[in-house]
Write an enzyme that holds these catalytic residues in place. Structure first.
Site, PDB file in Angstrom:
ATOM      1  CD  GLU A  18      42.163  29.678  50.306  1.00 46.92           C
ATOM      2  OE1 GLU A  18      43.398  29.608  50.197  1.00 46.92           O
ATOM      3  OE2 GLU A  18      41.478  28.845  50.957  1.00 46.92           O
TER       4      GLU A  18
ATOM      5  CB  CYS B 212      42.035  28.509  53.986  1.00 47.05           C
ATOM      6  SG  CYS B 212      41.372  26.815  53.944  1.00 47.05           S
TER       7      CYS B 212
ATOM      8  CE  LYS C 195      46.023  29.363  52.776  1.00 54.13           C
ATOM      9  NZ  LYS C 195      45.245  28.439  51.904  1.00 54.13           N
TER      10      LYS C 195
END
Length: 607
Positions: free
Chosen positions: A46, A166, A114
């Site tokens: 990330e 994540c 994300k």
């Protein structure tokens, strides 16, 4: 890609926070290294282009413009036969998104923002980033769609890659759920999960669970060396899981790269077998290309049915004995009648009977025929004595001779053999009737696969305790019981383990076993391997041959061919025997029960 295998890697190269162009060089060098190793899908952490811990540097145009230049530089360096994912901050319409950029063949293909932005403890992503939006929009600076995108392999539509970042994995409903429902068989996760005590174990559980729950491969790349340690430390805990099993892992603070092969065909077959819910979101599909080679990194287990731990062996024996005990209690059976030959299968069934109901209710019967040897008779006597059982002997030869005379038959052929097997079965059932008991079957799963049983002979029983146990597992369980029991019982079981597998239906050769099953059929190690991959996953003969040669590297090609020929000659033809099997407990993922697990026409074409 070939046979559905794709070589994948999760890598965490050393970076510098706030140095996107230098980080791009490090990532490009790692892409080149992985490409030489045959990696086809590579995943980086990330925000690895800038560093996850850049904090208020994300407010600066210099960092963001540098990040875009870095992404373009990395994309330009990606080979045609490789799909690469890198993490970068990208701005759109006055908003900044934490993104995963997919790239291949010198250009960016798609962008996934994300969804879940953590705002607790040491995390404060909402300070900088905006949550992902629904649908897709064109991102002009990279000339690529941004939003709900999936990547589909042009050579094999079963390879579809989805992406999350994540915290998305830690959410109650991860974005990857919709991606896999829409067809993604591989999920990549670009992560920056800092290390605290106990987190690695939990992270591993999440990765394995995500891959198992969604029946996919999961590639997890974690931030590592170079991230700021102002308030956190990052350990590069990279992992690759496939359908609930972690296949490769870089331990925290170790080398920062996990690499293995994933089997997309296997995942696809599991999905079709178990089913997937319909998606609620629509994804834009982006095509990419891969090569057609295969250089396996993953180890192919020789004995897929055999547990390595004693705990698992004990569990299997408990499952068998519990099932038998429950059946006998339910029908009020007074005895467990079992034919004891001095071989492996009857030894295991006898051990299960004693566990289930105790020695006082078990009635072992040995029935010597024309092929019975002193060795196997001695094995049977020794085991029964060691277990405190009184064995009954019924010589079936006079009955068989009379029967063969009645039907005017004298050849030593299949009629001669089957007459003995059916006489033994008749004898056991009549003794069971006489004592108010049931006949406990001894035949195993490997024999059922090959039809290596006499129809309405040893094929039949009241309850088949070994029906879910293949031959390689029979050996493992008998060896486990030998060690557990010790003493005289161990000696008796070791003697049985050292005896050639045989139905002993043809006259002996000067007192030696004349009919050796593995000489006729091939090695059971190979047969069980074939059974597992054919029945559990439905693989083609070509793929199974590739796998078996990868696992049994020192086995002569002629032995492998013999086992394959035997299986494919006998498997379909034996379905009529499997279609009327007695009850028996399911033990593992492969079962031939015609009532629940395995349904196939008895007259299906073997073509």
């Amino acid at each position: 890609m070939k046979y559905g295998f794709v070589k994948v890697a999760a890598s965490s190269p050393k970076i510098k926070v706030g140095a996107p162009l230098g980080n791009a060089d490090a990532i490009v060098a790692e892409i080149a290294r992985l490409n030489k190793l045959g990696v086809e899908i590579a995943v980086f952490p990330e925000l690895c282009v800038t560093g996850y811990t850049a904090a208020d540097l994300f407010y600066t145009d210099k960092l963001l413009s540098g990040a875009l230049k870095a992404v373009k530089r990395i994309a330009a360096a990606t080979p045609e036969n490789m799909l690469v994912f890198v993490g970068a901050p990208l701005a759109l319409r006055g908003r900044l998104y934490n993104c995963a950029v997919g790239m291949s063949g010198g250009k960016a293909l798609g962008i996934t923002p994300k969804t879940e932005l953590p705002e607790y403890g040491e995390f404060y992503e909402k300070r900088y980033f905006t949550r992902a939006f629904a649908g897709t929009e064109h991102y002009a600076p990279l000339d690529a769609p941004m939003g709900d995108v999936l990547y589909e392999c042009s050579a094999d539509a079963r390879l579809v890659v989805g992406c999350e970042i994540c915290e998305d994995m830690w959410a109650d409903i991860p974005p990857s759920v919709e991606a896999t429902r829409a067809g993604a068989t591989v999920i990549v996760n670009l992560s920056a999960s800092n290390e605290v005590v106990g987190k690695a174990e939990y992270r591993r559980t999440l990765v394995a669970g995500a891959s198992g729950r969604q029946r996919c491969a999961y590639i997890y790349s974690d931030a590592g060396e170079g991230e700021s340690t102002t308030d956190a430390v990052f350990a590069a805990h990279d992992m690759i899981a496939e359908n609930g099993t972690v296949m490769a892992e870089s331990l925290p603070f170790a080398d920062g790269c996990a690499m293995t092969d994933i089997d997309v065909e296997r995942l696809d077959l599991d999905r079709r077998r178990m089913g997937m819910a319909e998606p609620k979101r629509t994804f834009e599909r982006i095509s990419f290309s891969l090569g057609d080679g295969v250089r396996l990194t993953r180890a192919i287990e020789k004995y897929p049915f055999v547990p390595t731990s004693d705990g698992r062996a004990e569990l299997i024996l408990e499952m068998q004995s519990h099932a038998l005990r429950s059946r006998m209690d339910a029908i009020g059976a007074k005895t467990a009648v079992i034919g004891v030959s001095g071989g492996l299968d009857s030894a295991l069934a006898l051990l299960v009977c004693v566990r289930a109901v105790g020695a006082e209710l078990v009635m072992p019967v040995t029935m010597p025929g024309f092929g019975t040897t002193d060795k196997t008779l001695g094995n049977a006597d020794g085991l029964c004595a060691a277990l405190g059982l009184k064995m009954r002997t019924v010589d079936i030869r006079p009955t068989v001779e009379l029967h063969l005379k009645d039907i005017d038959h004298s050849d030593k052929d299949v009629v001669f053999e089957n007459a003995q097997a059916r006489t033994r079965t008749m004898t056991l059932f009549d003794i069971a009737n006489k004592t108010g008991g049931i006949v406990v079957g001894t035949g195993d799963l490997s024999e059922l696969a090959l039809g290596w049983a006499t129809y309405n002979g040893d094929h039949m029983s009241s309850y088949g305790v070994n029906a879910g146990v293949p031959k390689t597992l029979v050996k493992r369980l008998v060896r486990y019981e030998a060690e557990r029991l010790g003493g005289v019982a161990k000696g008796a079981l070791i003697a049985i383990l050292g005896t050639d597998i045989s139905p002993e239906l043809l006259p002996s050769d000067d007192g030696r076993i004349a009919q050796k099953t593995e000489d006729i059929l091939g090695k059971y190690d190979l047969i069980d391997f074939i059974v597992y991959y054919r029945v559990r996953f439905g693989f083609s003969r070509e793929k199974i041959e590739f796998l078996i040669k990868s696992a049994f590297t020192k086995t002569p090609a002629a032995e492998i061919k013999k086992a394959l020929d035997t299986f494919y000659k006998r498997f379909d033809a034996a379905q009529f025997k499997r279609s009327c099997l007695p009850d028996g407990p399911k033990i593992g993922s492969v079962s031939f029960s015609p009532r629940s697990d395995f349904r196939m026409p008895s007259d299906a074409s073997s073509d």
